[in-house]
Design a protein around this motif. Structure first.
Motif, short mmCIF file in Angstrom:
data_model
loop_
_atom_site.label_atom_id
_atom_site.label_comp_id
_atom_site.label_asym_id
_atom_site.label_seq_id
_atom_site.Cartn_x
_atom_site.Cartn_y
_atom_site.Cartn_z
N GLY A 142 0.84 -1.20 0.00
CA GLY A 142 0.00 0.00 0.00
C GLY A 142 0.87 1.24 0.00
N ALA A 143 0.19 2.38 -0.10
CA ALA A 143 0.90 3.64 -0.02
C ALA A 143 0.01 4.64 0.71
N GLU A 144 0.63 5.41 1.60
CA GLU A 144 -0.13 6.47 2.27
C GLU A 144 -0.02 7.75 1.47
N ALA A 145 -1.16 8.35 1.18
CA ALA A 145 -1.19 9.63 0.47
C ALA A 145 -1.02 10.76 1.48
N LEU A 146 -0.03 11.58 1.29
CA LEU A 146 0.25 12.68 2.21
C LEU A 146 0.25 13.99 1.43
N MET A 147 -0.57 14.92 1.88
CA MET A 147 -0.82 16.12 1.10
C MET A 147 0.28 17.17 1.28
N GLY A 192 -10.06 17.88 1.83
CA GLY A 192 -10.06 16.44 2.07
C GLY A 192 -10.71 15.69 0.92
N ASN A 193 -11.77 16.26 0.40
CA ASN A 193 -12.47 15.63 -0.71
C ASN A 193 -11.61 15.64 -1.97
N TRP A 194 -10.87 16.73 -2.15
CA TRP A 194 -9.93 16.76 -3.28
C TRP A 194 -8.93 15.61 -3.14
N GLY A 195 -8.38 15.46 -1.93
CA GLY A 195 -7.38 14.41 -1.68
C GLY A 195 -7.94 13.02 -1.91
N LEU A 196 -9.16 12.83 -1.46
CA LEU A 196 -9.83 11.55 -1.63
C LEU A 196 -9.96 11.19 -3.12
N ASN A 197 -10.43 12.15 -3.89
CA ASN A 197 -10.61 11.93 -5.33
C ASN A 197 -9.28 11.71 -6.04
N LEU A 245 -12.99 16.74 11.41
CA LEU A 245 -14.08 17.60 10.93
C LEU A 245 -14.74 17.06 9.66
N GLN A 246 -14.11 16.08 9.02
CA GLN A 246 -14.71 15.49 7.82
C GLN A 246 -15.72 14.39 8.14
N ILE A 247 -15.75 13.96 9.40
CA ILE A 247 -16.63 12.85 9.74
C ILE A 247 -18.07 13.34 9.80
N SER A 248 -18.81 13.09 8.74
CA SER A 248 -20.21 13.50 8.67
C SER A 248 -20.88 12.62 7.62
N PRO A 249 -22.21 12.62 7.60
CA PRO A 249 -22.90 11.82 6.58
C PRO A 249 -22.46 12.17 5.15
N MET A 250 -22.04 13.45 4.96
CA MET A 250 -21.61 13.85 3.61
C MET A 250 -20.36 13.09 3.17
N LEU A 251 -19.52 12.74 4.14
CA LEU A 251 -18.31 12.00 3.81
C LEU A 251 -18.63 10.69 3.09
N VAL A 252 -19.72 10.06 3.53
CA VAL A 252 -20.08 8.77 2.95
C VAL A 252 -20.37 8.93 1.45
N SER A 253 -21.12 9.96 1.09
CA SER A 253 -21.40 10.16 -0.34
C SER A 253 -20.16 10.65 -1.08
N ASP A 254 -19.31 11.41 -0.41
CA ASP A 254 -18.05 11.82 -1.04
C ASP A 254 -17.18 10.61 -1.38
N VAL A 255 -17.12 9.66 -0.44
CA VAL A 255 -16.32 8.46 -0.67
C VAL A 255 -16.93 7.64 -1.81
N GLU A 301 -8.31 2.97 1.78
CA GLU A 301 -8.27 2.91 3.23
C GLU A 301 -8.35 4.32 3.78
N LEU A 302 -9.14 4.50 4.82
CA LEU A 302 -9.26 5.81 5.45
C LEU A 302 -8.55 5.78 6.80
N GLU A 303 -7.68 6.74 7.03
CA GLU A 303 -6.96 6.81 8.31
C GLU A 303 -7.66 7.80 9.24
#
Ligand code: C2E
Ligand code: MG
Ligand code: MG
Ligand code: MG
Length: 291
Positions: A57-62, A91-96, A122-132, A147-149
């Motif tokens: 694996g690889a960890e993405a670091l911004m 965070g959503n940019w990073g995820l994508n 602060l990203q932990i919200s119902p919106m995160l689920v649809s973003d993922v 994988e989400l850290e």
């Protein structure tokens, strides 16, 4: 507030703030535009399977490629993004971007089975689920390759919303990992209450291994606990052969750290994947290890 009331007030506010305040305000303004200007970038740090030498694996670091200030590390802009309400967007940019990049690697036949993305509390919200869901759909990446850290702070907020959000993420099929394990104000009960897959033992514990027998024993106990709870264990911040030896002898299977590689741009990860760069090093290191 003063800064919105007109030019004079703005100037007054600036001089009252002092140079540090002005600098900070400039960073905020720049950060708000950084995504659209294409200045954000992910570096990737390989995670190495100690039994095979595979990069599993690889960890993405911004990082932020600032036009004047050069490469800005996350500790200098993530807290600002959190304060000014920009972290979900960032965070959503990073995820994508992480999903897009791994899907591209896989389409090119490069063997990398997962990417880890750090989440702010602060990203932990119902919106995160649809973003993922949307990042996976856009990229075509398999959910199990993401994988989400999470941090211990997220586990400890105690709200039912968090439990529901993490369970929803788990239902999608992504992996959930606890970052910086052992550094938060933690109650171990969350380890069984949340649907976790992985535990990352913090760099500070790895650094302390050589300092005393008690520190070393603590690390061994954390590894044993992870193994008995069926949590994959990643040791991060591994810099030396003796740290490697201690960790692997005590059952740590995945190692991330400068011993193998610093975080690198995506382009620099490609030859590591193609050439299986850590095979020889792992073979050498394992000569001293009694598994
Ligand atoms: P983290 O998630 O615990 O990431 C590990 C940090 O340790 C990284 O620092 C990595 O470069 C560093 N590291 C890894 N191996 C070694 C080693 O052997 N020696 C030393 N001295 N350091 C090592 P980095 O990239 O500066 O990131 C710092 C923190 O910023 C991360 O800690 C994470 O909490 C946060 N971060 C990074 N990217 C993101 C992101 O996209 N979103 C959010 N919310 N936070 C991020
Ligand atoms: Mg992390
Ligand atoms: Mg960490
Ligand atoms: Mg951290």
């Amino acid at each position: 507030h003063a800064k919105k009331q007109g030019k004079n007030n703005y100037l007054f506010y600036d001089s009252a703030m002092g140079a540090a305040g002005v600098e900070r305000l400039r960073l905020e303004t720049d950060l708000r535009r950084a995504i659209e200007r294409g200045q954000m970038v992910l570096h990737y740090q390989p995670q190495v399977d100690t039994h095979t030498g595979n990069i599993i694996g690889a960890e993405a670091l911004m990082r932020w490629e600032h036009p004047e200030q050069g490469l800005i590390p996350p500790y200098k802009f993530i807290p600002i993004a959190e304060e000014i309400g920009l972290i979900s967007q960032l965070g959503n940019w990073g995820l994508n971007e992480a999903c897009r990049q791994l899907a591209e690697f896989q389409a090119r036949g490069l063997e990398l089975s997962r990417v880890s993305v750090n989440l702010s509390a602060l990203q932990i919200s119902p919106m995160l689920v649809s973003d993922v869901e949307s990042a996976l759909a856009q990229s075509g990446l398999d959910a199990s390759a993401l994988e989400l850290e999470l941090t211990e702070g997220i586990m400890m907020d105690g709200s039912q919303d968090t439990v529901v959000t993490l369970q929803s993420l788990k239902n999608i099929g992504v992996r959930l990992s606890i970052d910086d394990f052992g550094t938060g104000y933690s109650s171990l009960s969350y380890l069984t209450r949340f649907p976790l897959d992985e535990l990352k033992i913090d760099r500070s514990f790895v650094m302390d291994i050589g300092k005393s027998q008690r520190n070393a024993n603590l690390v061994a106990a954390i590894i044993a606990m992870a193994n008995s709870l069926n949590l994959e264990l990643v040791a991060e911040g591994v810099e030396t052969g003796s740290q490697y030896q201690f960790l692997t002898e005590h059952g740590a299977a995945i190692i991330q750290g400068y011993l193998f590689s610093k975080p690198v741009p995506a382009d620099a990860l490609i030859p590591m994947l193609k050439e299986r760069s850590f095979d020889d090093q792992i073979r050498q290191l394992n000569r001293g290890v009694a598994f």
